[in-house]
Design a protein around this motif. Structure first.
Motif, mmCIF file in Angstrom:
data_model
loop_
_atom_site.group_PDB
_atom_site.id
_atom_site.type_symbol
_atom_site.label_atom_id
_atom_site.label_comp_id
_atom_site.label_asym_id
_atom_site.label_seq_id
_atom_site.Cartn_x
_atom_site.Cartn_y
_atom_site.Cartn_z
ATOM 1 N N ASP A 72 0.874 -1.165 0.000
ATOM 2 C CA ASP A 72 0.000 0.000 0.000
ATOM 3 C C ASP A 72 0.916 1.221 0.000
ATOM 4 O O ASP A 72 1.529 1.533 1.026
ATOM 5 C CB ASP A 72 -0.902 -0.022 1.241
ATOM 6 C CG ASP A 72 -1.936 1.095 1.247
ATOM 7 O OD1 ASP A 72 -1.622 2.192 0.730
ATOM 8 O OD2 ASP A 72 -3.026 0.873 1.780
ATOM 9 N N ASN A 73 1.033 1.853 -1.128
ATOM 10 C CA ASN A 73 1.963 2.975 -1.252
ATOM 11 C C ASN A 73 1.565 4.151 -0.361
ATOM 12 O O ASN A 73 2.423 4.889 0.126
ATOM 13 C CB ASN A 73 2.052 3.440 -2.698
ATOM 14 C CG ASN A 73 2.756 2.421 -3.586
ATOM 15 O OD1 ASN A 73 3.611 1.667 -3.117
ATOM 16 N ND2 ASN A 73 2.392 2.385 -4.850
ATOM 17 N N ALA A 74 0.284 4.336 -0.148
ATOM 18 C CA ALA A 74 -0.174 5.450 0.685
ATOM 19 C C ALA A 74 0.190 5.241 2.153
ATOM 20 O O ALA A 74 0.429 6.207 2.888
ATOM 21 C CB ALA A 74 -1.676 5.624 0.546
ATOM 22 N N LYS A 75 0.243 3.976 2.568
ATOM 23 C CA LYS A 75 0.533 3.666 3.979
ATOM 24 C C LYS A 75 1.977 3.229 4.189
ATOM 25 O O LYS A 75 2.383 2.976 5.321
ATOM 26 C CB LYS A 75 -0.415 2.582 4.481
ATOM 27 C CG LYS A 75 -1.868 3.004 4.487
ATOM 28 C CD LYS A 75 -2.754 1.878 5.018
ATOM 29 C CE LYS A 75 -4.215 2.304 5.048
ATOM 30 N NZ LYS A 75 -5.098 1.195 5.530
ATOM 31 N N ASN A 76 2.747 3.112 3.122
ATOM 32 C CA ASN A 76 4.138 2.641 3.213
ATOM 33 C C ASN A 76 4.220 1.266 3.872
ATOM 34 O O ASN A 76 5.050 1.029 4.770
ATOM 35 C CB ASN A 76 4.999 3.655 3.988
ATOM 36 C CG ASN A 76 5.150 4.972 3.264
ATOM 37 O OD1 ASN A 76 5.144 5.011 2.040
ATOM 38 N ND2 ASN A 76 5.287 6.053 4.015
ATOM 39 N N THR A 77 3.374 0.381 3.416
ATOM 40 C CA THR A 77 3.365 -0.971 3.977
ATOM 41 C C THR A 77 3.525 -2.010 2.877
ATOM 42 O O THR A 77 3.197 -1.765 1.711
ATOM 43 C CB THR A 77 2.060 -1.265 4.724
ATOM 44 O OG1 THR A 77 0.955 -1.116 3.819
ATOM 45 C CG2 THR A 77 1.875 -0.331 5.907
ATOM 46 N N VAL A 78 4.051 -3.146 3.274
ATOM 47 C CA VAL A 78 4.164 -4.289 2.372
ATOM 48 C C VAL A 78 3.775 -5.534 3.150
ATOM 49 O O VAL A 78 4.151 -5.693 4.310
ATOM 50 C CB VAL A 78 5.582 -4.409 1.771
ATOM 51 C CG1 VAL A 78 6.631 -4.609 2.855
ATOM 52 C CG2 VAL A 78 5.649 -5.538 0.759
ATOM 53 N N ASP A 79 2.978 -6.385 2.533
ATOM 54 C CA ASP A 79 2.510 -7.611 3.159
ATOM 55 C C ASP A 79 2.984 -8.825 2.365
ATOM 56 O O ASP A 79 3.250 -8.732 1.157
ATOM 57 C CB ASP A 79 0.987 -7.634 3.234
ATOM 58 C CG ASP A 79 0.430 -6.609 4.194
ATOM 59 O OD1 ASP A 79 -0.786 -6.353 4.150
ATOM 60 O OD2 ASP A 79 1.201 -6.048 4.994
ATOM 61 N N LEU A 80 3.039 -9.949 3.069
ATOM 62 C CA LEU A 80 3.362 -11.208 2.414
ATOM 63 C C LEU A 80 2.362 -12.253 2.895
ATOM 64 O O LEU A 80 2.383 -12.635 4.069
ATOM 65 C CB LEU A 80 4.789 -11.651 2.745
ATOM 66 C CG LEU A 80 5.265 -12.913 2.027
ATOM 67 C CD1 LEU A 80 5.441 -12.637 0.529
ATOM 68 C CD2 LEU A 80 6.575 -13.432 2.619
ATOM 69 N N GLN A 81 1.483 -12.667 2.014
ATOM 70 C CA GLN A 81 0.532 -13.730 2.324
ATOM 71 C C GLN A 81 1.182 -15.057 1.965
ATOM 72 O O GLN A 81 1.561 -15.265 0.804
ATOM 73 C CB GLN A 81 -0.764 -13.549 1.532
ATOM 74 C CG GLN A 81 -1.785 -14.648 1.760
ATOM 75 C CD GLN A 81 -2.307 -14.696 3.185
ATOM 76 O OE1 GLN A 81 -2.590 -13.652 3.780
ATOM 77 N NE2 GLN A 81 -2.427 -15.884 3.736
#
Length: 123
Positions: A72-81
């Protein structure tokens, strides 16, 4: 300047799922590629998956079809499912990001790492 904070690791049985999250904090101007790496005991750190700011993804062959990276570029987050987990996925998972922050001179992307989160898959 910049901190990466991971969450979501834990213990799961083979065939199960986990979701890792990583958030970047600081006076961030721009983030280029974000990704996940892992390091098992006695082994070198290896790439798991990366994703560019435009959404282009890259996966290690060993996780293709089982893991999905998103950001999520707006939140500066990256997830790994992580689905269909195997015992060989057991490792410490590290978040990585190429970050440019306000006030840096010259402006360039620096490499940042989180402290890591343990993922253990039991057979």
């Amino acid at each position: 300047q910049v901190q990466l904070v991971e969450s979501g690791g834990g213990l799961v049985q083979a065939g199960g799922s986990l979701r890792l999250s990583c958030a970047a904090f600081g006076r961030i101007f721009r983030i280029n590629t974000m990704g996940w790496y892992r390091q098992a005991p006695g082994k070198q750190r290896e790439l798991v998956a990366t994703i560019t700011s435009g959404g282009r993804t890259n996966y290690a062959d060993s996780v293709k079809g089982r893991f999905t990276i998103s950001r999520d570029n707006a939140k500066n987050t990256v997830d790994l499912q992580m689905n269909s987990l195997k015992p060989e996925d057991t490792a410490v998972y590290y978040c990585n990001a190429e970050v440019m922050y306000f006030g840096m001179t010259p402006l360039r992307f620096n490499d940042y790492w989180g402290r890591g989160t343990q993922v253990t898959v039991s057979s």
